[in-house]
Design a protein around this motif. Structure first.
Motif, PDB file in Angstrom:
ATOM      1  N   ALA A  17      10.724   4.061   6.281  1.00 45.80           N
ATOM      2  CA  ALA A  17      10.696   4.524   7.333  1.00 45.80           C
ATOM      3  C   ALA A  17      10.614   3.397   8.493  1.00 45.80           C
ATOM      4  O   ALA A  17      11.102   3.611   9.486  1.00 45.80           O
ATOM      5  CB  ALA A  17       9.759   4.963   7.424  1.00 45.80           C
TER       6      ALA A  17
ATOM      7  N   GLY B 185      14.150   6.971  15.646  1.00 47.08           N
ATOM      8  CA  GLY B 185      12.716   7.779  15.685  1.00 47.08           C
ATOM      9  C   GLY B 185      12.427   8.993  14.078  1.00 47.08           C
ATOM     10  O   GLY B 185      11.322   9.617  13.343  1.00 47.08           O
TER      11      GLY B 185
ATOM     12  N   ARG C  49      10.810   9.536  10.855  1.00 45.27           N
ATOM     13  CA  ARG C  49       9.915  11.246  10.461  1.00 45.27           C
ATOM     14  C   ARG C  49      10.072  11.591   9.143  1.00 45.27           C
ATOM     15  O   ARG C  49       9.086  11.659   7.924  1.00 45.27           O
ATOM     16  CB  ARG C  49       9.368  11.935  11.860  1.00 45.27           C
TER      17      ARG C  49
ATOM     18  N   LEU D 194       9.473   9.088   6.203  1.00 43.17           N
ATOM     19  CA  LEU D 194       7.831   9.325   6.228  1.00 43.17           C
ATOM     20  C   LEU D 194       7.223  11.000   5.593  1.00 43.17           C
ATOM     21  O   LEU D 194       6.132  10.800   5.057  1.00 43.17           O
ATOM     22  CB  LEU D 194       7.057   9.094   7.359  1.00 43.17           C
ATOM     23  N   ALA D 195       7.650  11.948   5.668  1.00 44.15           N
ATOM     24  CA  ALA D 195       7.533  13.362   5.558  1.00 44.15           C
ATOM     25  C   ALA D 195       7.673  12.845   3.421  1.00 44.15           C
ATOM     26  O   ALA D 195       6.906  13.691   2.613  1.00 44.15           O
ATOM     27  CB  ALA D 195       7.991  14.170   5.629  1.00 44.15           C
TER      28      ALA D 195
ATOM     29  N   SER E  51      -0.368  10.563   4.202  1.00 48.83           N
ATOM     30  CA  SER E  51       0.044   9.834   5.799  1.00 48.83           C
ATOM     31  C   SER E  51      -0.307   9.473   6.342  1.00 48.83           C
ATOM     32  O   SER E  51      -1.422   8.313   5.983  1.00 48.83           O
ATOM     33  CB  SER E  51      -1.289  10.594   6.949  1.00 48.83           C
ATOM     34  N   GLN E  52       0.241   8.750   7.402  1.00 49.66           N
ATOM     35  CA  GLN E  52       0.638   7.741   7.968  1.00 49.66           C
ATOM     36  C   GLN E  52       0.996   7.958   9.913  1.00 49.66           C
ATOM     37  O   GLN E  52       1.607   7.650  10.100  1.00 49.66           O
ATOM     38  CB  GLN E  52       2.141   6.356   7.904  1.00 49.66           C
ATOM     39  N   PRO E  53      -0.883   7.741  10.307  1.00 45.79           N
ATOM     40  CA  PRO E  53      -0.634   8.200  11.423  1.00 45.79           C
ATOM     41  C   PRO E  53       0.123   7.286  12.526  1.00 45.79           C
ATOM     42  O   PRO E  53       1.002   7.413  13.064  1.00 45.79           O
ATOM     43  CB  PRO E  53      -2.195   8.222  11.408  1.00 45.79           C
TER      44      PRO E  53
ATOM     45  N   THR F 202       3.462   7.497  11.834  1.00 43.08           N
ATOM     46  CA  THR F 202       3.740   8.631  12.994  1.00 43.08           C
ATOM     47  C   THR F 202       4.085   8.327  14.486  1.00 43.08           C
ATOM     48  O   THR F 202       5.700   9.054  14.739  1.00 43.08           O
ATOM     49  CB  THR F 202       3.222  10.265  12.471  1.00 43.08           C
TER      50      THR F 202
ATOM     51  N   SER G 157       6.896   6.982  15.440  1.00 44.30           N
ATOM     52  CA  SER G 157       8.238   6.778  15.168  1.00 44.30           C
ATOM     53  C   SER G 157       8.620   8.208  16.922  1.00 44.30           C
ATOM     54  O   SER G 157       9.562   8.291  17.740  1.00 44.30           O
ATOM     55  CB  SER G 157       8.568   7.813  14.685  1.00 44.30           C
ATOM     56  N   HIS G 158       7.150   8.791  17.161  1.00 41.11           N
ATOM     57  CA  HIS G 158       7.794   9.595  18.415  1.00 41.11           C
ATOM     58  C   HIS G 158       7.780   8.680  19.880  1.00 41.11           C
ATOM     59  O   HIS G 158       9.046   8.948  20.447  1.00 41.11           O
ATOM     60  CB  HIS G 158       6.169  10.331  19.007  1.00 41.11           C
TER      61      HIS G 158
END
Length: 734
Positions: free
Chosen positions: A298, A307, A311, A314-315, A320-322, A325, A328-329
């Motif tokens: 990732a 990005g 994601r 990361l899924a 969770s990797q806030p 994430t 990535s956006h």
């Protein structure tokens, strides 16, 4: 031949994971206040630190077959570290302390771990003195752990009373230590639960110390967990290391450390090589997912600006990797729905300030930003990320009020290329527009439109909005181009925005029928259309015929517009004589200055329809010259001419005051009127005569009467000519 190839494939498959496993080298160094061990790993990976009384166990779950300890004590003595020996597993080493030591591990990147041993004790040593021993477990899986939050009483060593025993009050030092240990433990549990590492299997039971005496040490139950409470994982350390109190921030904000945003070092020199490397590590023996490889993949994607792919990786990682994430956006050029851990971080001095600004939603009001830190860390990004994020960052900084920082970002982009790309020109146009240089901004947008790039539709939309705001007309060709862009992108995220631009362009070009057709085809929740703008253009630019043609079918819609726009439309309807339709547009309520204007318009429409009482009711409670003028008209219409004459006189509208006084037969007031005709009539009505001259006698008096009769006839003629009566033929008419 087939069997030989199968054997080759089998051997290659077995050798693939082994190729990444090798021996790690341990070296050392003394730094005065602490002693450092440097572990060089064959490749980057996860690590686990387990603290025990008088020792610490470092475990590398993946990629290590053993440790080379031959050079550990070549540069250090044994004052802090008594010994470093292999652990129970090949992937473990045990560091034995010679003091009440604290230990810290940091991942320096590139497969290098640093383990520092300090001479001062820490809270884990207090736990050690209370007899808290970690239950070592082989290679825990930290990606998903269910840990019950039922906490049994800790085992107390001989001679130390239990924490619920009343004797604890007799030993203040132990009591304070227990209290501090308990608080630290609860903080770690709460932090782990918030990160998703711990998932409560049951509620924490309520225990009353007065009713439930402490259990003896022999009866204490071990905590049911696959992770000892003394274990620190690489995930924990990464998050902990990211947090620091930034004393140099604008508001002493607790900031995320730069390690969490070291995107410049997350990618290999070659994209394909790095991609193959990480993908080959994703699954280990028995197709077991390696979370650290998913995380590395990732980060590799993020480094190169992919990005959506990041994601997807990361899924695979169950934790969770806030932060990743959000990144990535951002690198995808999209909007961040929720800034999460980046909220309020724009004031920080570190790299987080850059990403916090990029994560802000559009339309944010000005807020505190460490713009110097933002520009500094933007310059440290790889060139391809600067080119992608620079225009967006410049526009965001300008929107927040940091013009100098925005211009600096664009200048840095310009230095790296010969000509501005479309994104940079759009950002430059935005900065120019916000600075008041509207013409310069329009020139930039026209350049982008002419290039016919992916930014051209957005540039045309902004150009049309700016032209309308400046009061300039739109050419039919521009309106046609807007329609073409809207049709081409009708299924994209920008569909509504481009359709609204087409509607504006049609109205600006005078094509109001097409403008309303496009406007009314937009969904109700489009979020971009401003119908008032189209109706204002209709009011200002349409001919009477076009205005009436378009407004009559839309009276209901006009009534629902803003009070200001509805009032303007109703006023024009009234001016054209369509008072009943104007009343329909004005039927809604309004407040403030628009509400006052609406009441005056209603009163005027009532007077136009001969409803004097309704007119006075509309302006009841209002004051002002405009209100008095309407009130005078209403009283005059109702036959109360005397009051109307006084109001007109107070307003210094002499002609209307004289006319009302004439109708009220107020000859005394009218005798002093400026109009000689009305003043003469008043004098005649009051019996006033001009003084006679000449000698007394019958002939003289008769001549005087004849002169006065002629004067009166002339005065009546002037009166009739000044105030014609409807239905009476004038001279020369048949």
């Amino acid at each position: 031949m087939t069997r030989f190839l199968a054997c080759l494939l089998l051997i290659a498959g077995l050798a693939a994971p082994m190729a990444w496993a090798a021996q790690a080298t341990v070296r050392s160094g003394d730094h005065g206040d602490f002693t450092r061990l440097v572990i060089h790993l064959p490749r980057p990976g996860e690590w686990v630190l387990e603290e025990r009384p008088g020792a610490a166990v470092l475990r590398i779950p993946e990629g290590v077959t053993g440790f080379d300890l031959s050079e550990v004590f070549t540069r250090i003595d044994r004052s802090r570290i008594r010994d470093v020996v292999p652990g129970a597993l090949p992937s473990e080493i045990v560091v034995e302390f010679a003091c009440d030591c604290a230990v810290r591990v940091e991942d320096q990147g590139g497969g290098m771990l640093v383990l520092d041993v300090f001479g001062e004790p820490k809270i884990s040593e207090v736990l050690g003195h209370q007899g808290r021993e970690s239950n070592a477990t082989p290679e825990p899986d930290v990606t998903a752990t269910d840990l019950p939050l039922f906490l049994p009483h800790p085992t107390a060593p001989p001679g130390v009373p239990d924490r619920l025993d009343a004797n604890v009050q007799q030993n203040a030092e132990i009591g304070e230590a227990v209290k501090a240990a308990e608080q630290r433990l609860l903080e770690h549990l709460g932090r782990a639960a918030a990160r998703g590492v711990l998932q409560p299997a049951q509620r924490l039971p309520t225990r009353d110390p007065a009713l439930q005496p402490a259990e003896p040490a022999s009866a204490a139950k071990p905590v049911d967990s696959s992770i000892p409470l003394g274990v620190l994982t690489g995930t924990d350390a990464a998050i902990d290391a990211h947090m620091r109190v930034n004393g140099e921030g604008l508001n002493d904000t607790t900031c995320l450390d730069d390690v969490a945003f070291a995107i410049a070092g997350w990618g290999a020199e070659d994209f394909n090589t790095g991609l193959a490397n990480w993908r080959s590590q994703l699954y280990g023996e028995f197709d077991r997912l390696r979370p650290e490889a998913a995380l590395g993949l990732a980060r590799h994607y993020l480094h190169y600006g992919f990005g959506a792919e990041a994601r997807g990786s990361l899924a695979l990682h169950e934790v969770s990797q806030p932060v990743l994430t959000i990144l990535s956006h951002i690198v995808d050029g999209g909007t961040v729905a929720e800034a999460g851990p980046l909220t309020g971080q724009a004031v920080c001095d570190g790299a987080v300030a850059l990403w916090a600004v990029l994560a802000l939603p559009d339309g944010m009001d000005r807020q505190d930003v460490d713009d110097k830190a933002v520009v500094r860390h933007f310059a440290a990004l790889p060139d391809h990320l600067r080119q992608r994020l620079g225009p967006m960052l410049a526009r965001r900084l300008m929107a927040l009020g940091y013009r100098d920082a925005a211009e600096t970002v664009l200048r840095r982009l310009d230095l790296a290329r010969e000509e501005q790309d479309a994104d940079s020109k759009m950002a430059s146009a935005d900065i120019s527009a916000r600075s008041g240089a509207v013409d310069r901004a329009q020139d930039r947008r026209k350049e982008v439109v002419a290039k016919n790039t992916t930014q051209s539709p957005e540039a045309l939309a902004e150009l049309i909005v700016a032209e309308i705001a400046a009061g300039r007309p739109i050419t039919p060709e521009t309106a046609d181009l807007a329609a073409a862009f809207a049709f081409e992108h009708r299924k994209s995220d920008a569909a509504d925005r481009l359709a609204w631009a087409e509607s504006l362009a049609r109205a600006g070009a005078g094509q109001f029928g097409d403008a309303f057709a496009v406007l009314e085809a937009l969904p109700d929740d489009n979020g971009v259309a401003r119908p008032e703008t189209i109706y204002d253009l209709l009011h200002d630019r349409a001919s009477d015929e076009v205005f009436l043609t378009q407004i009559f079918p839309r009276l209901e819609t006009a009534a629902s517009l803003s009070a200001r726009t509805a009032n303007r439309l109703a006023a024009r309807l009234g001016t054209l004589g369509f008072h009943q339709q104007a009343v329909l547009v004005l039927r809604g309520g309004a407040t403030g200055s628009a509400g006052r204007e609406r009441r005056l318009l209603r009163a005027g429409n009532a007077l136009a329809r001969g409803q004097s009482r309704q007119a006075e009711a509309e302006i009841l409670g209002l004051s002002g010259r405009d209100v008095d003028a309407l009130r005078a008209q209403a009283r005059d219409m109702a036959g109360n001419h005397a009051v109307a004459a006084r109001i007109y006189a107070a307003l210094e509208v002499q002609d209307k005051a004289a006319h009302a006084a004439f109708l009220a037969e107020d000859w005394g007031t009218l005798a002093n009127a400026e109009d000689p005709v009305l003043a003469g009539i008043a004098r005649l009505k009051t019996g006033a005569r001009d003084p006679e001259t000449g000698p007394e006698g019958v002939l003289t008096r008769n001549r005087t009467l004849l002169d006065q009769s002629a004067a009166m006839r002339a005065m009546l003629d002037r009166l009739l000519s000044s105030y014609p009566v409807e239905g009476v033929l004038q001279d020369g008419q048949e």
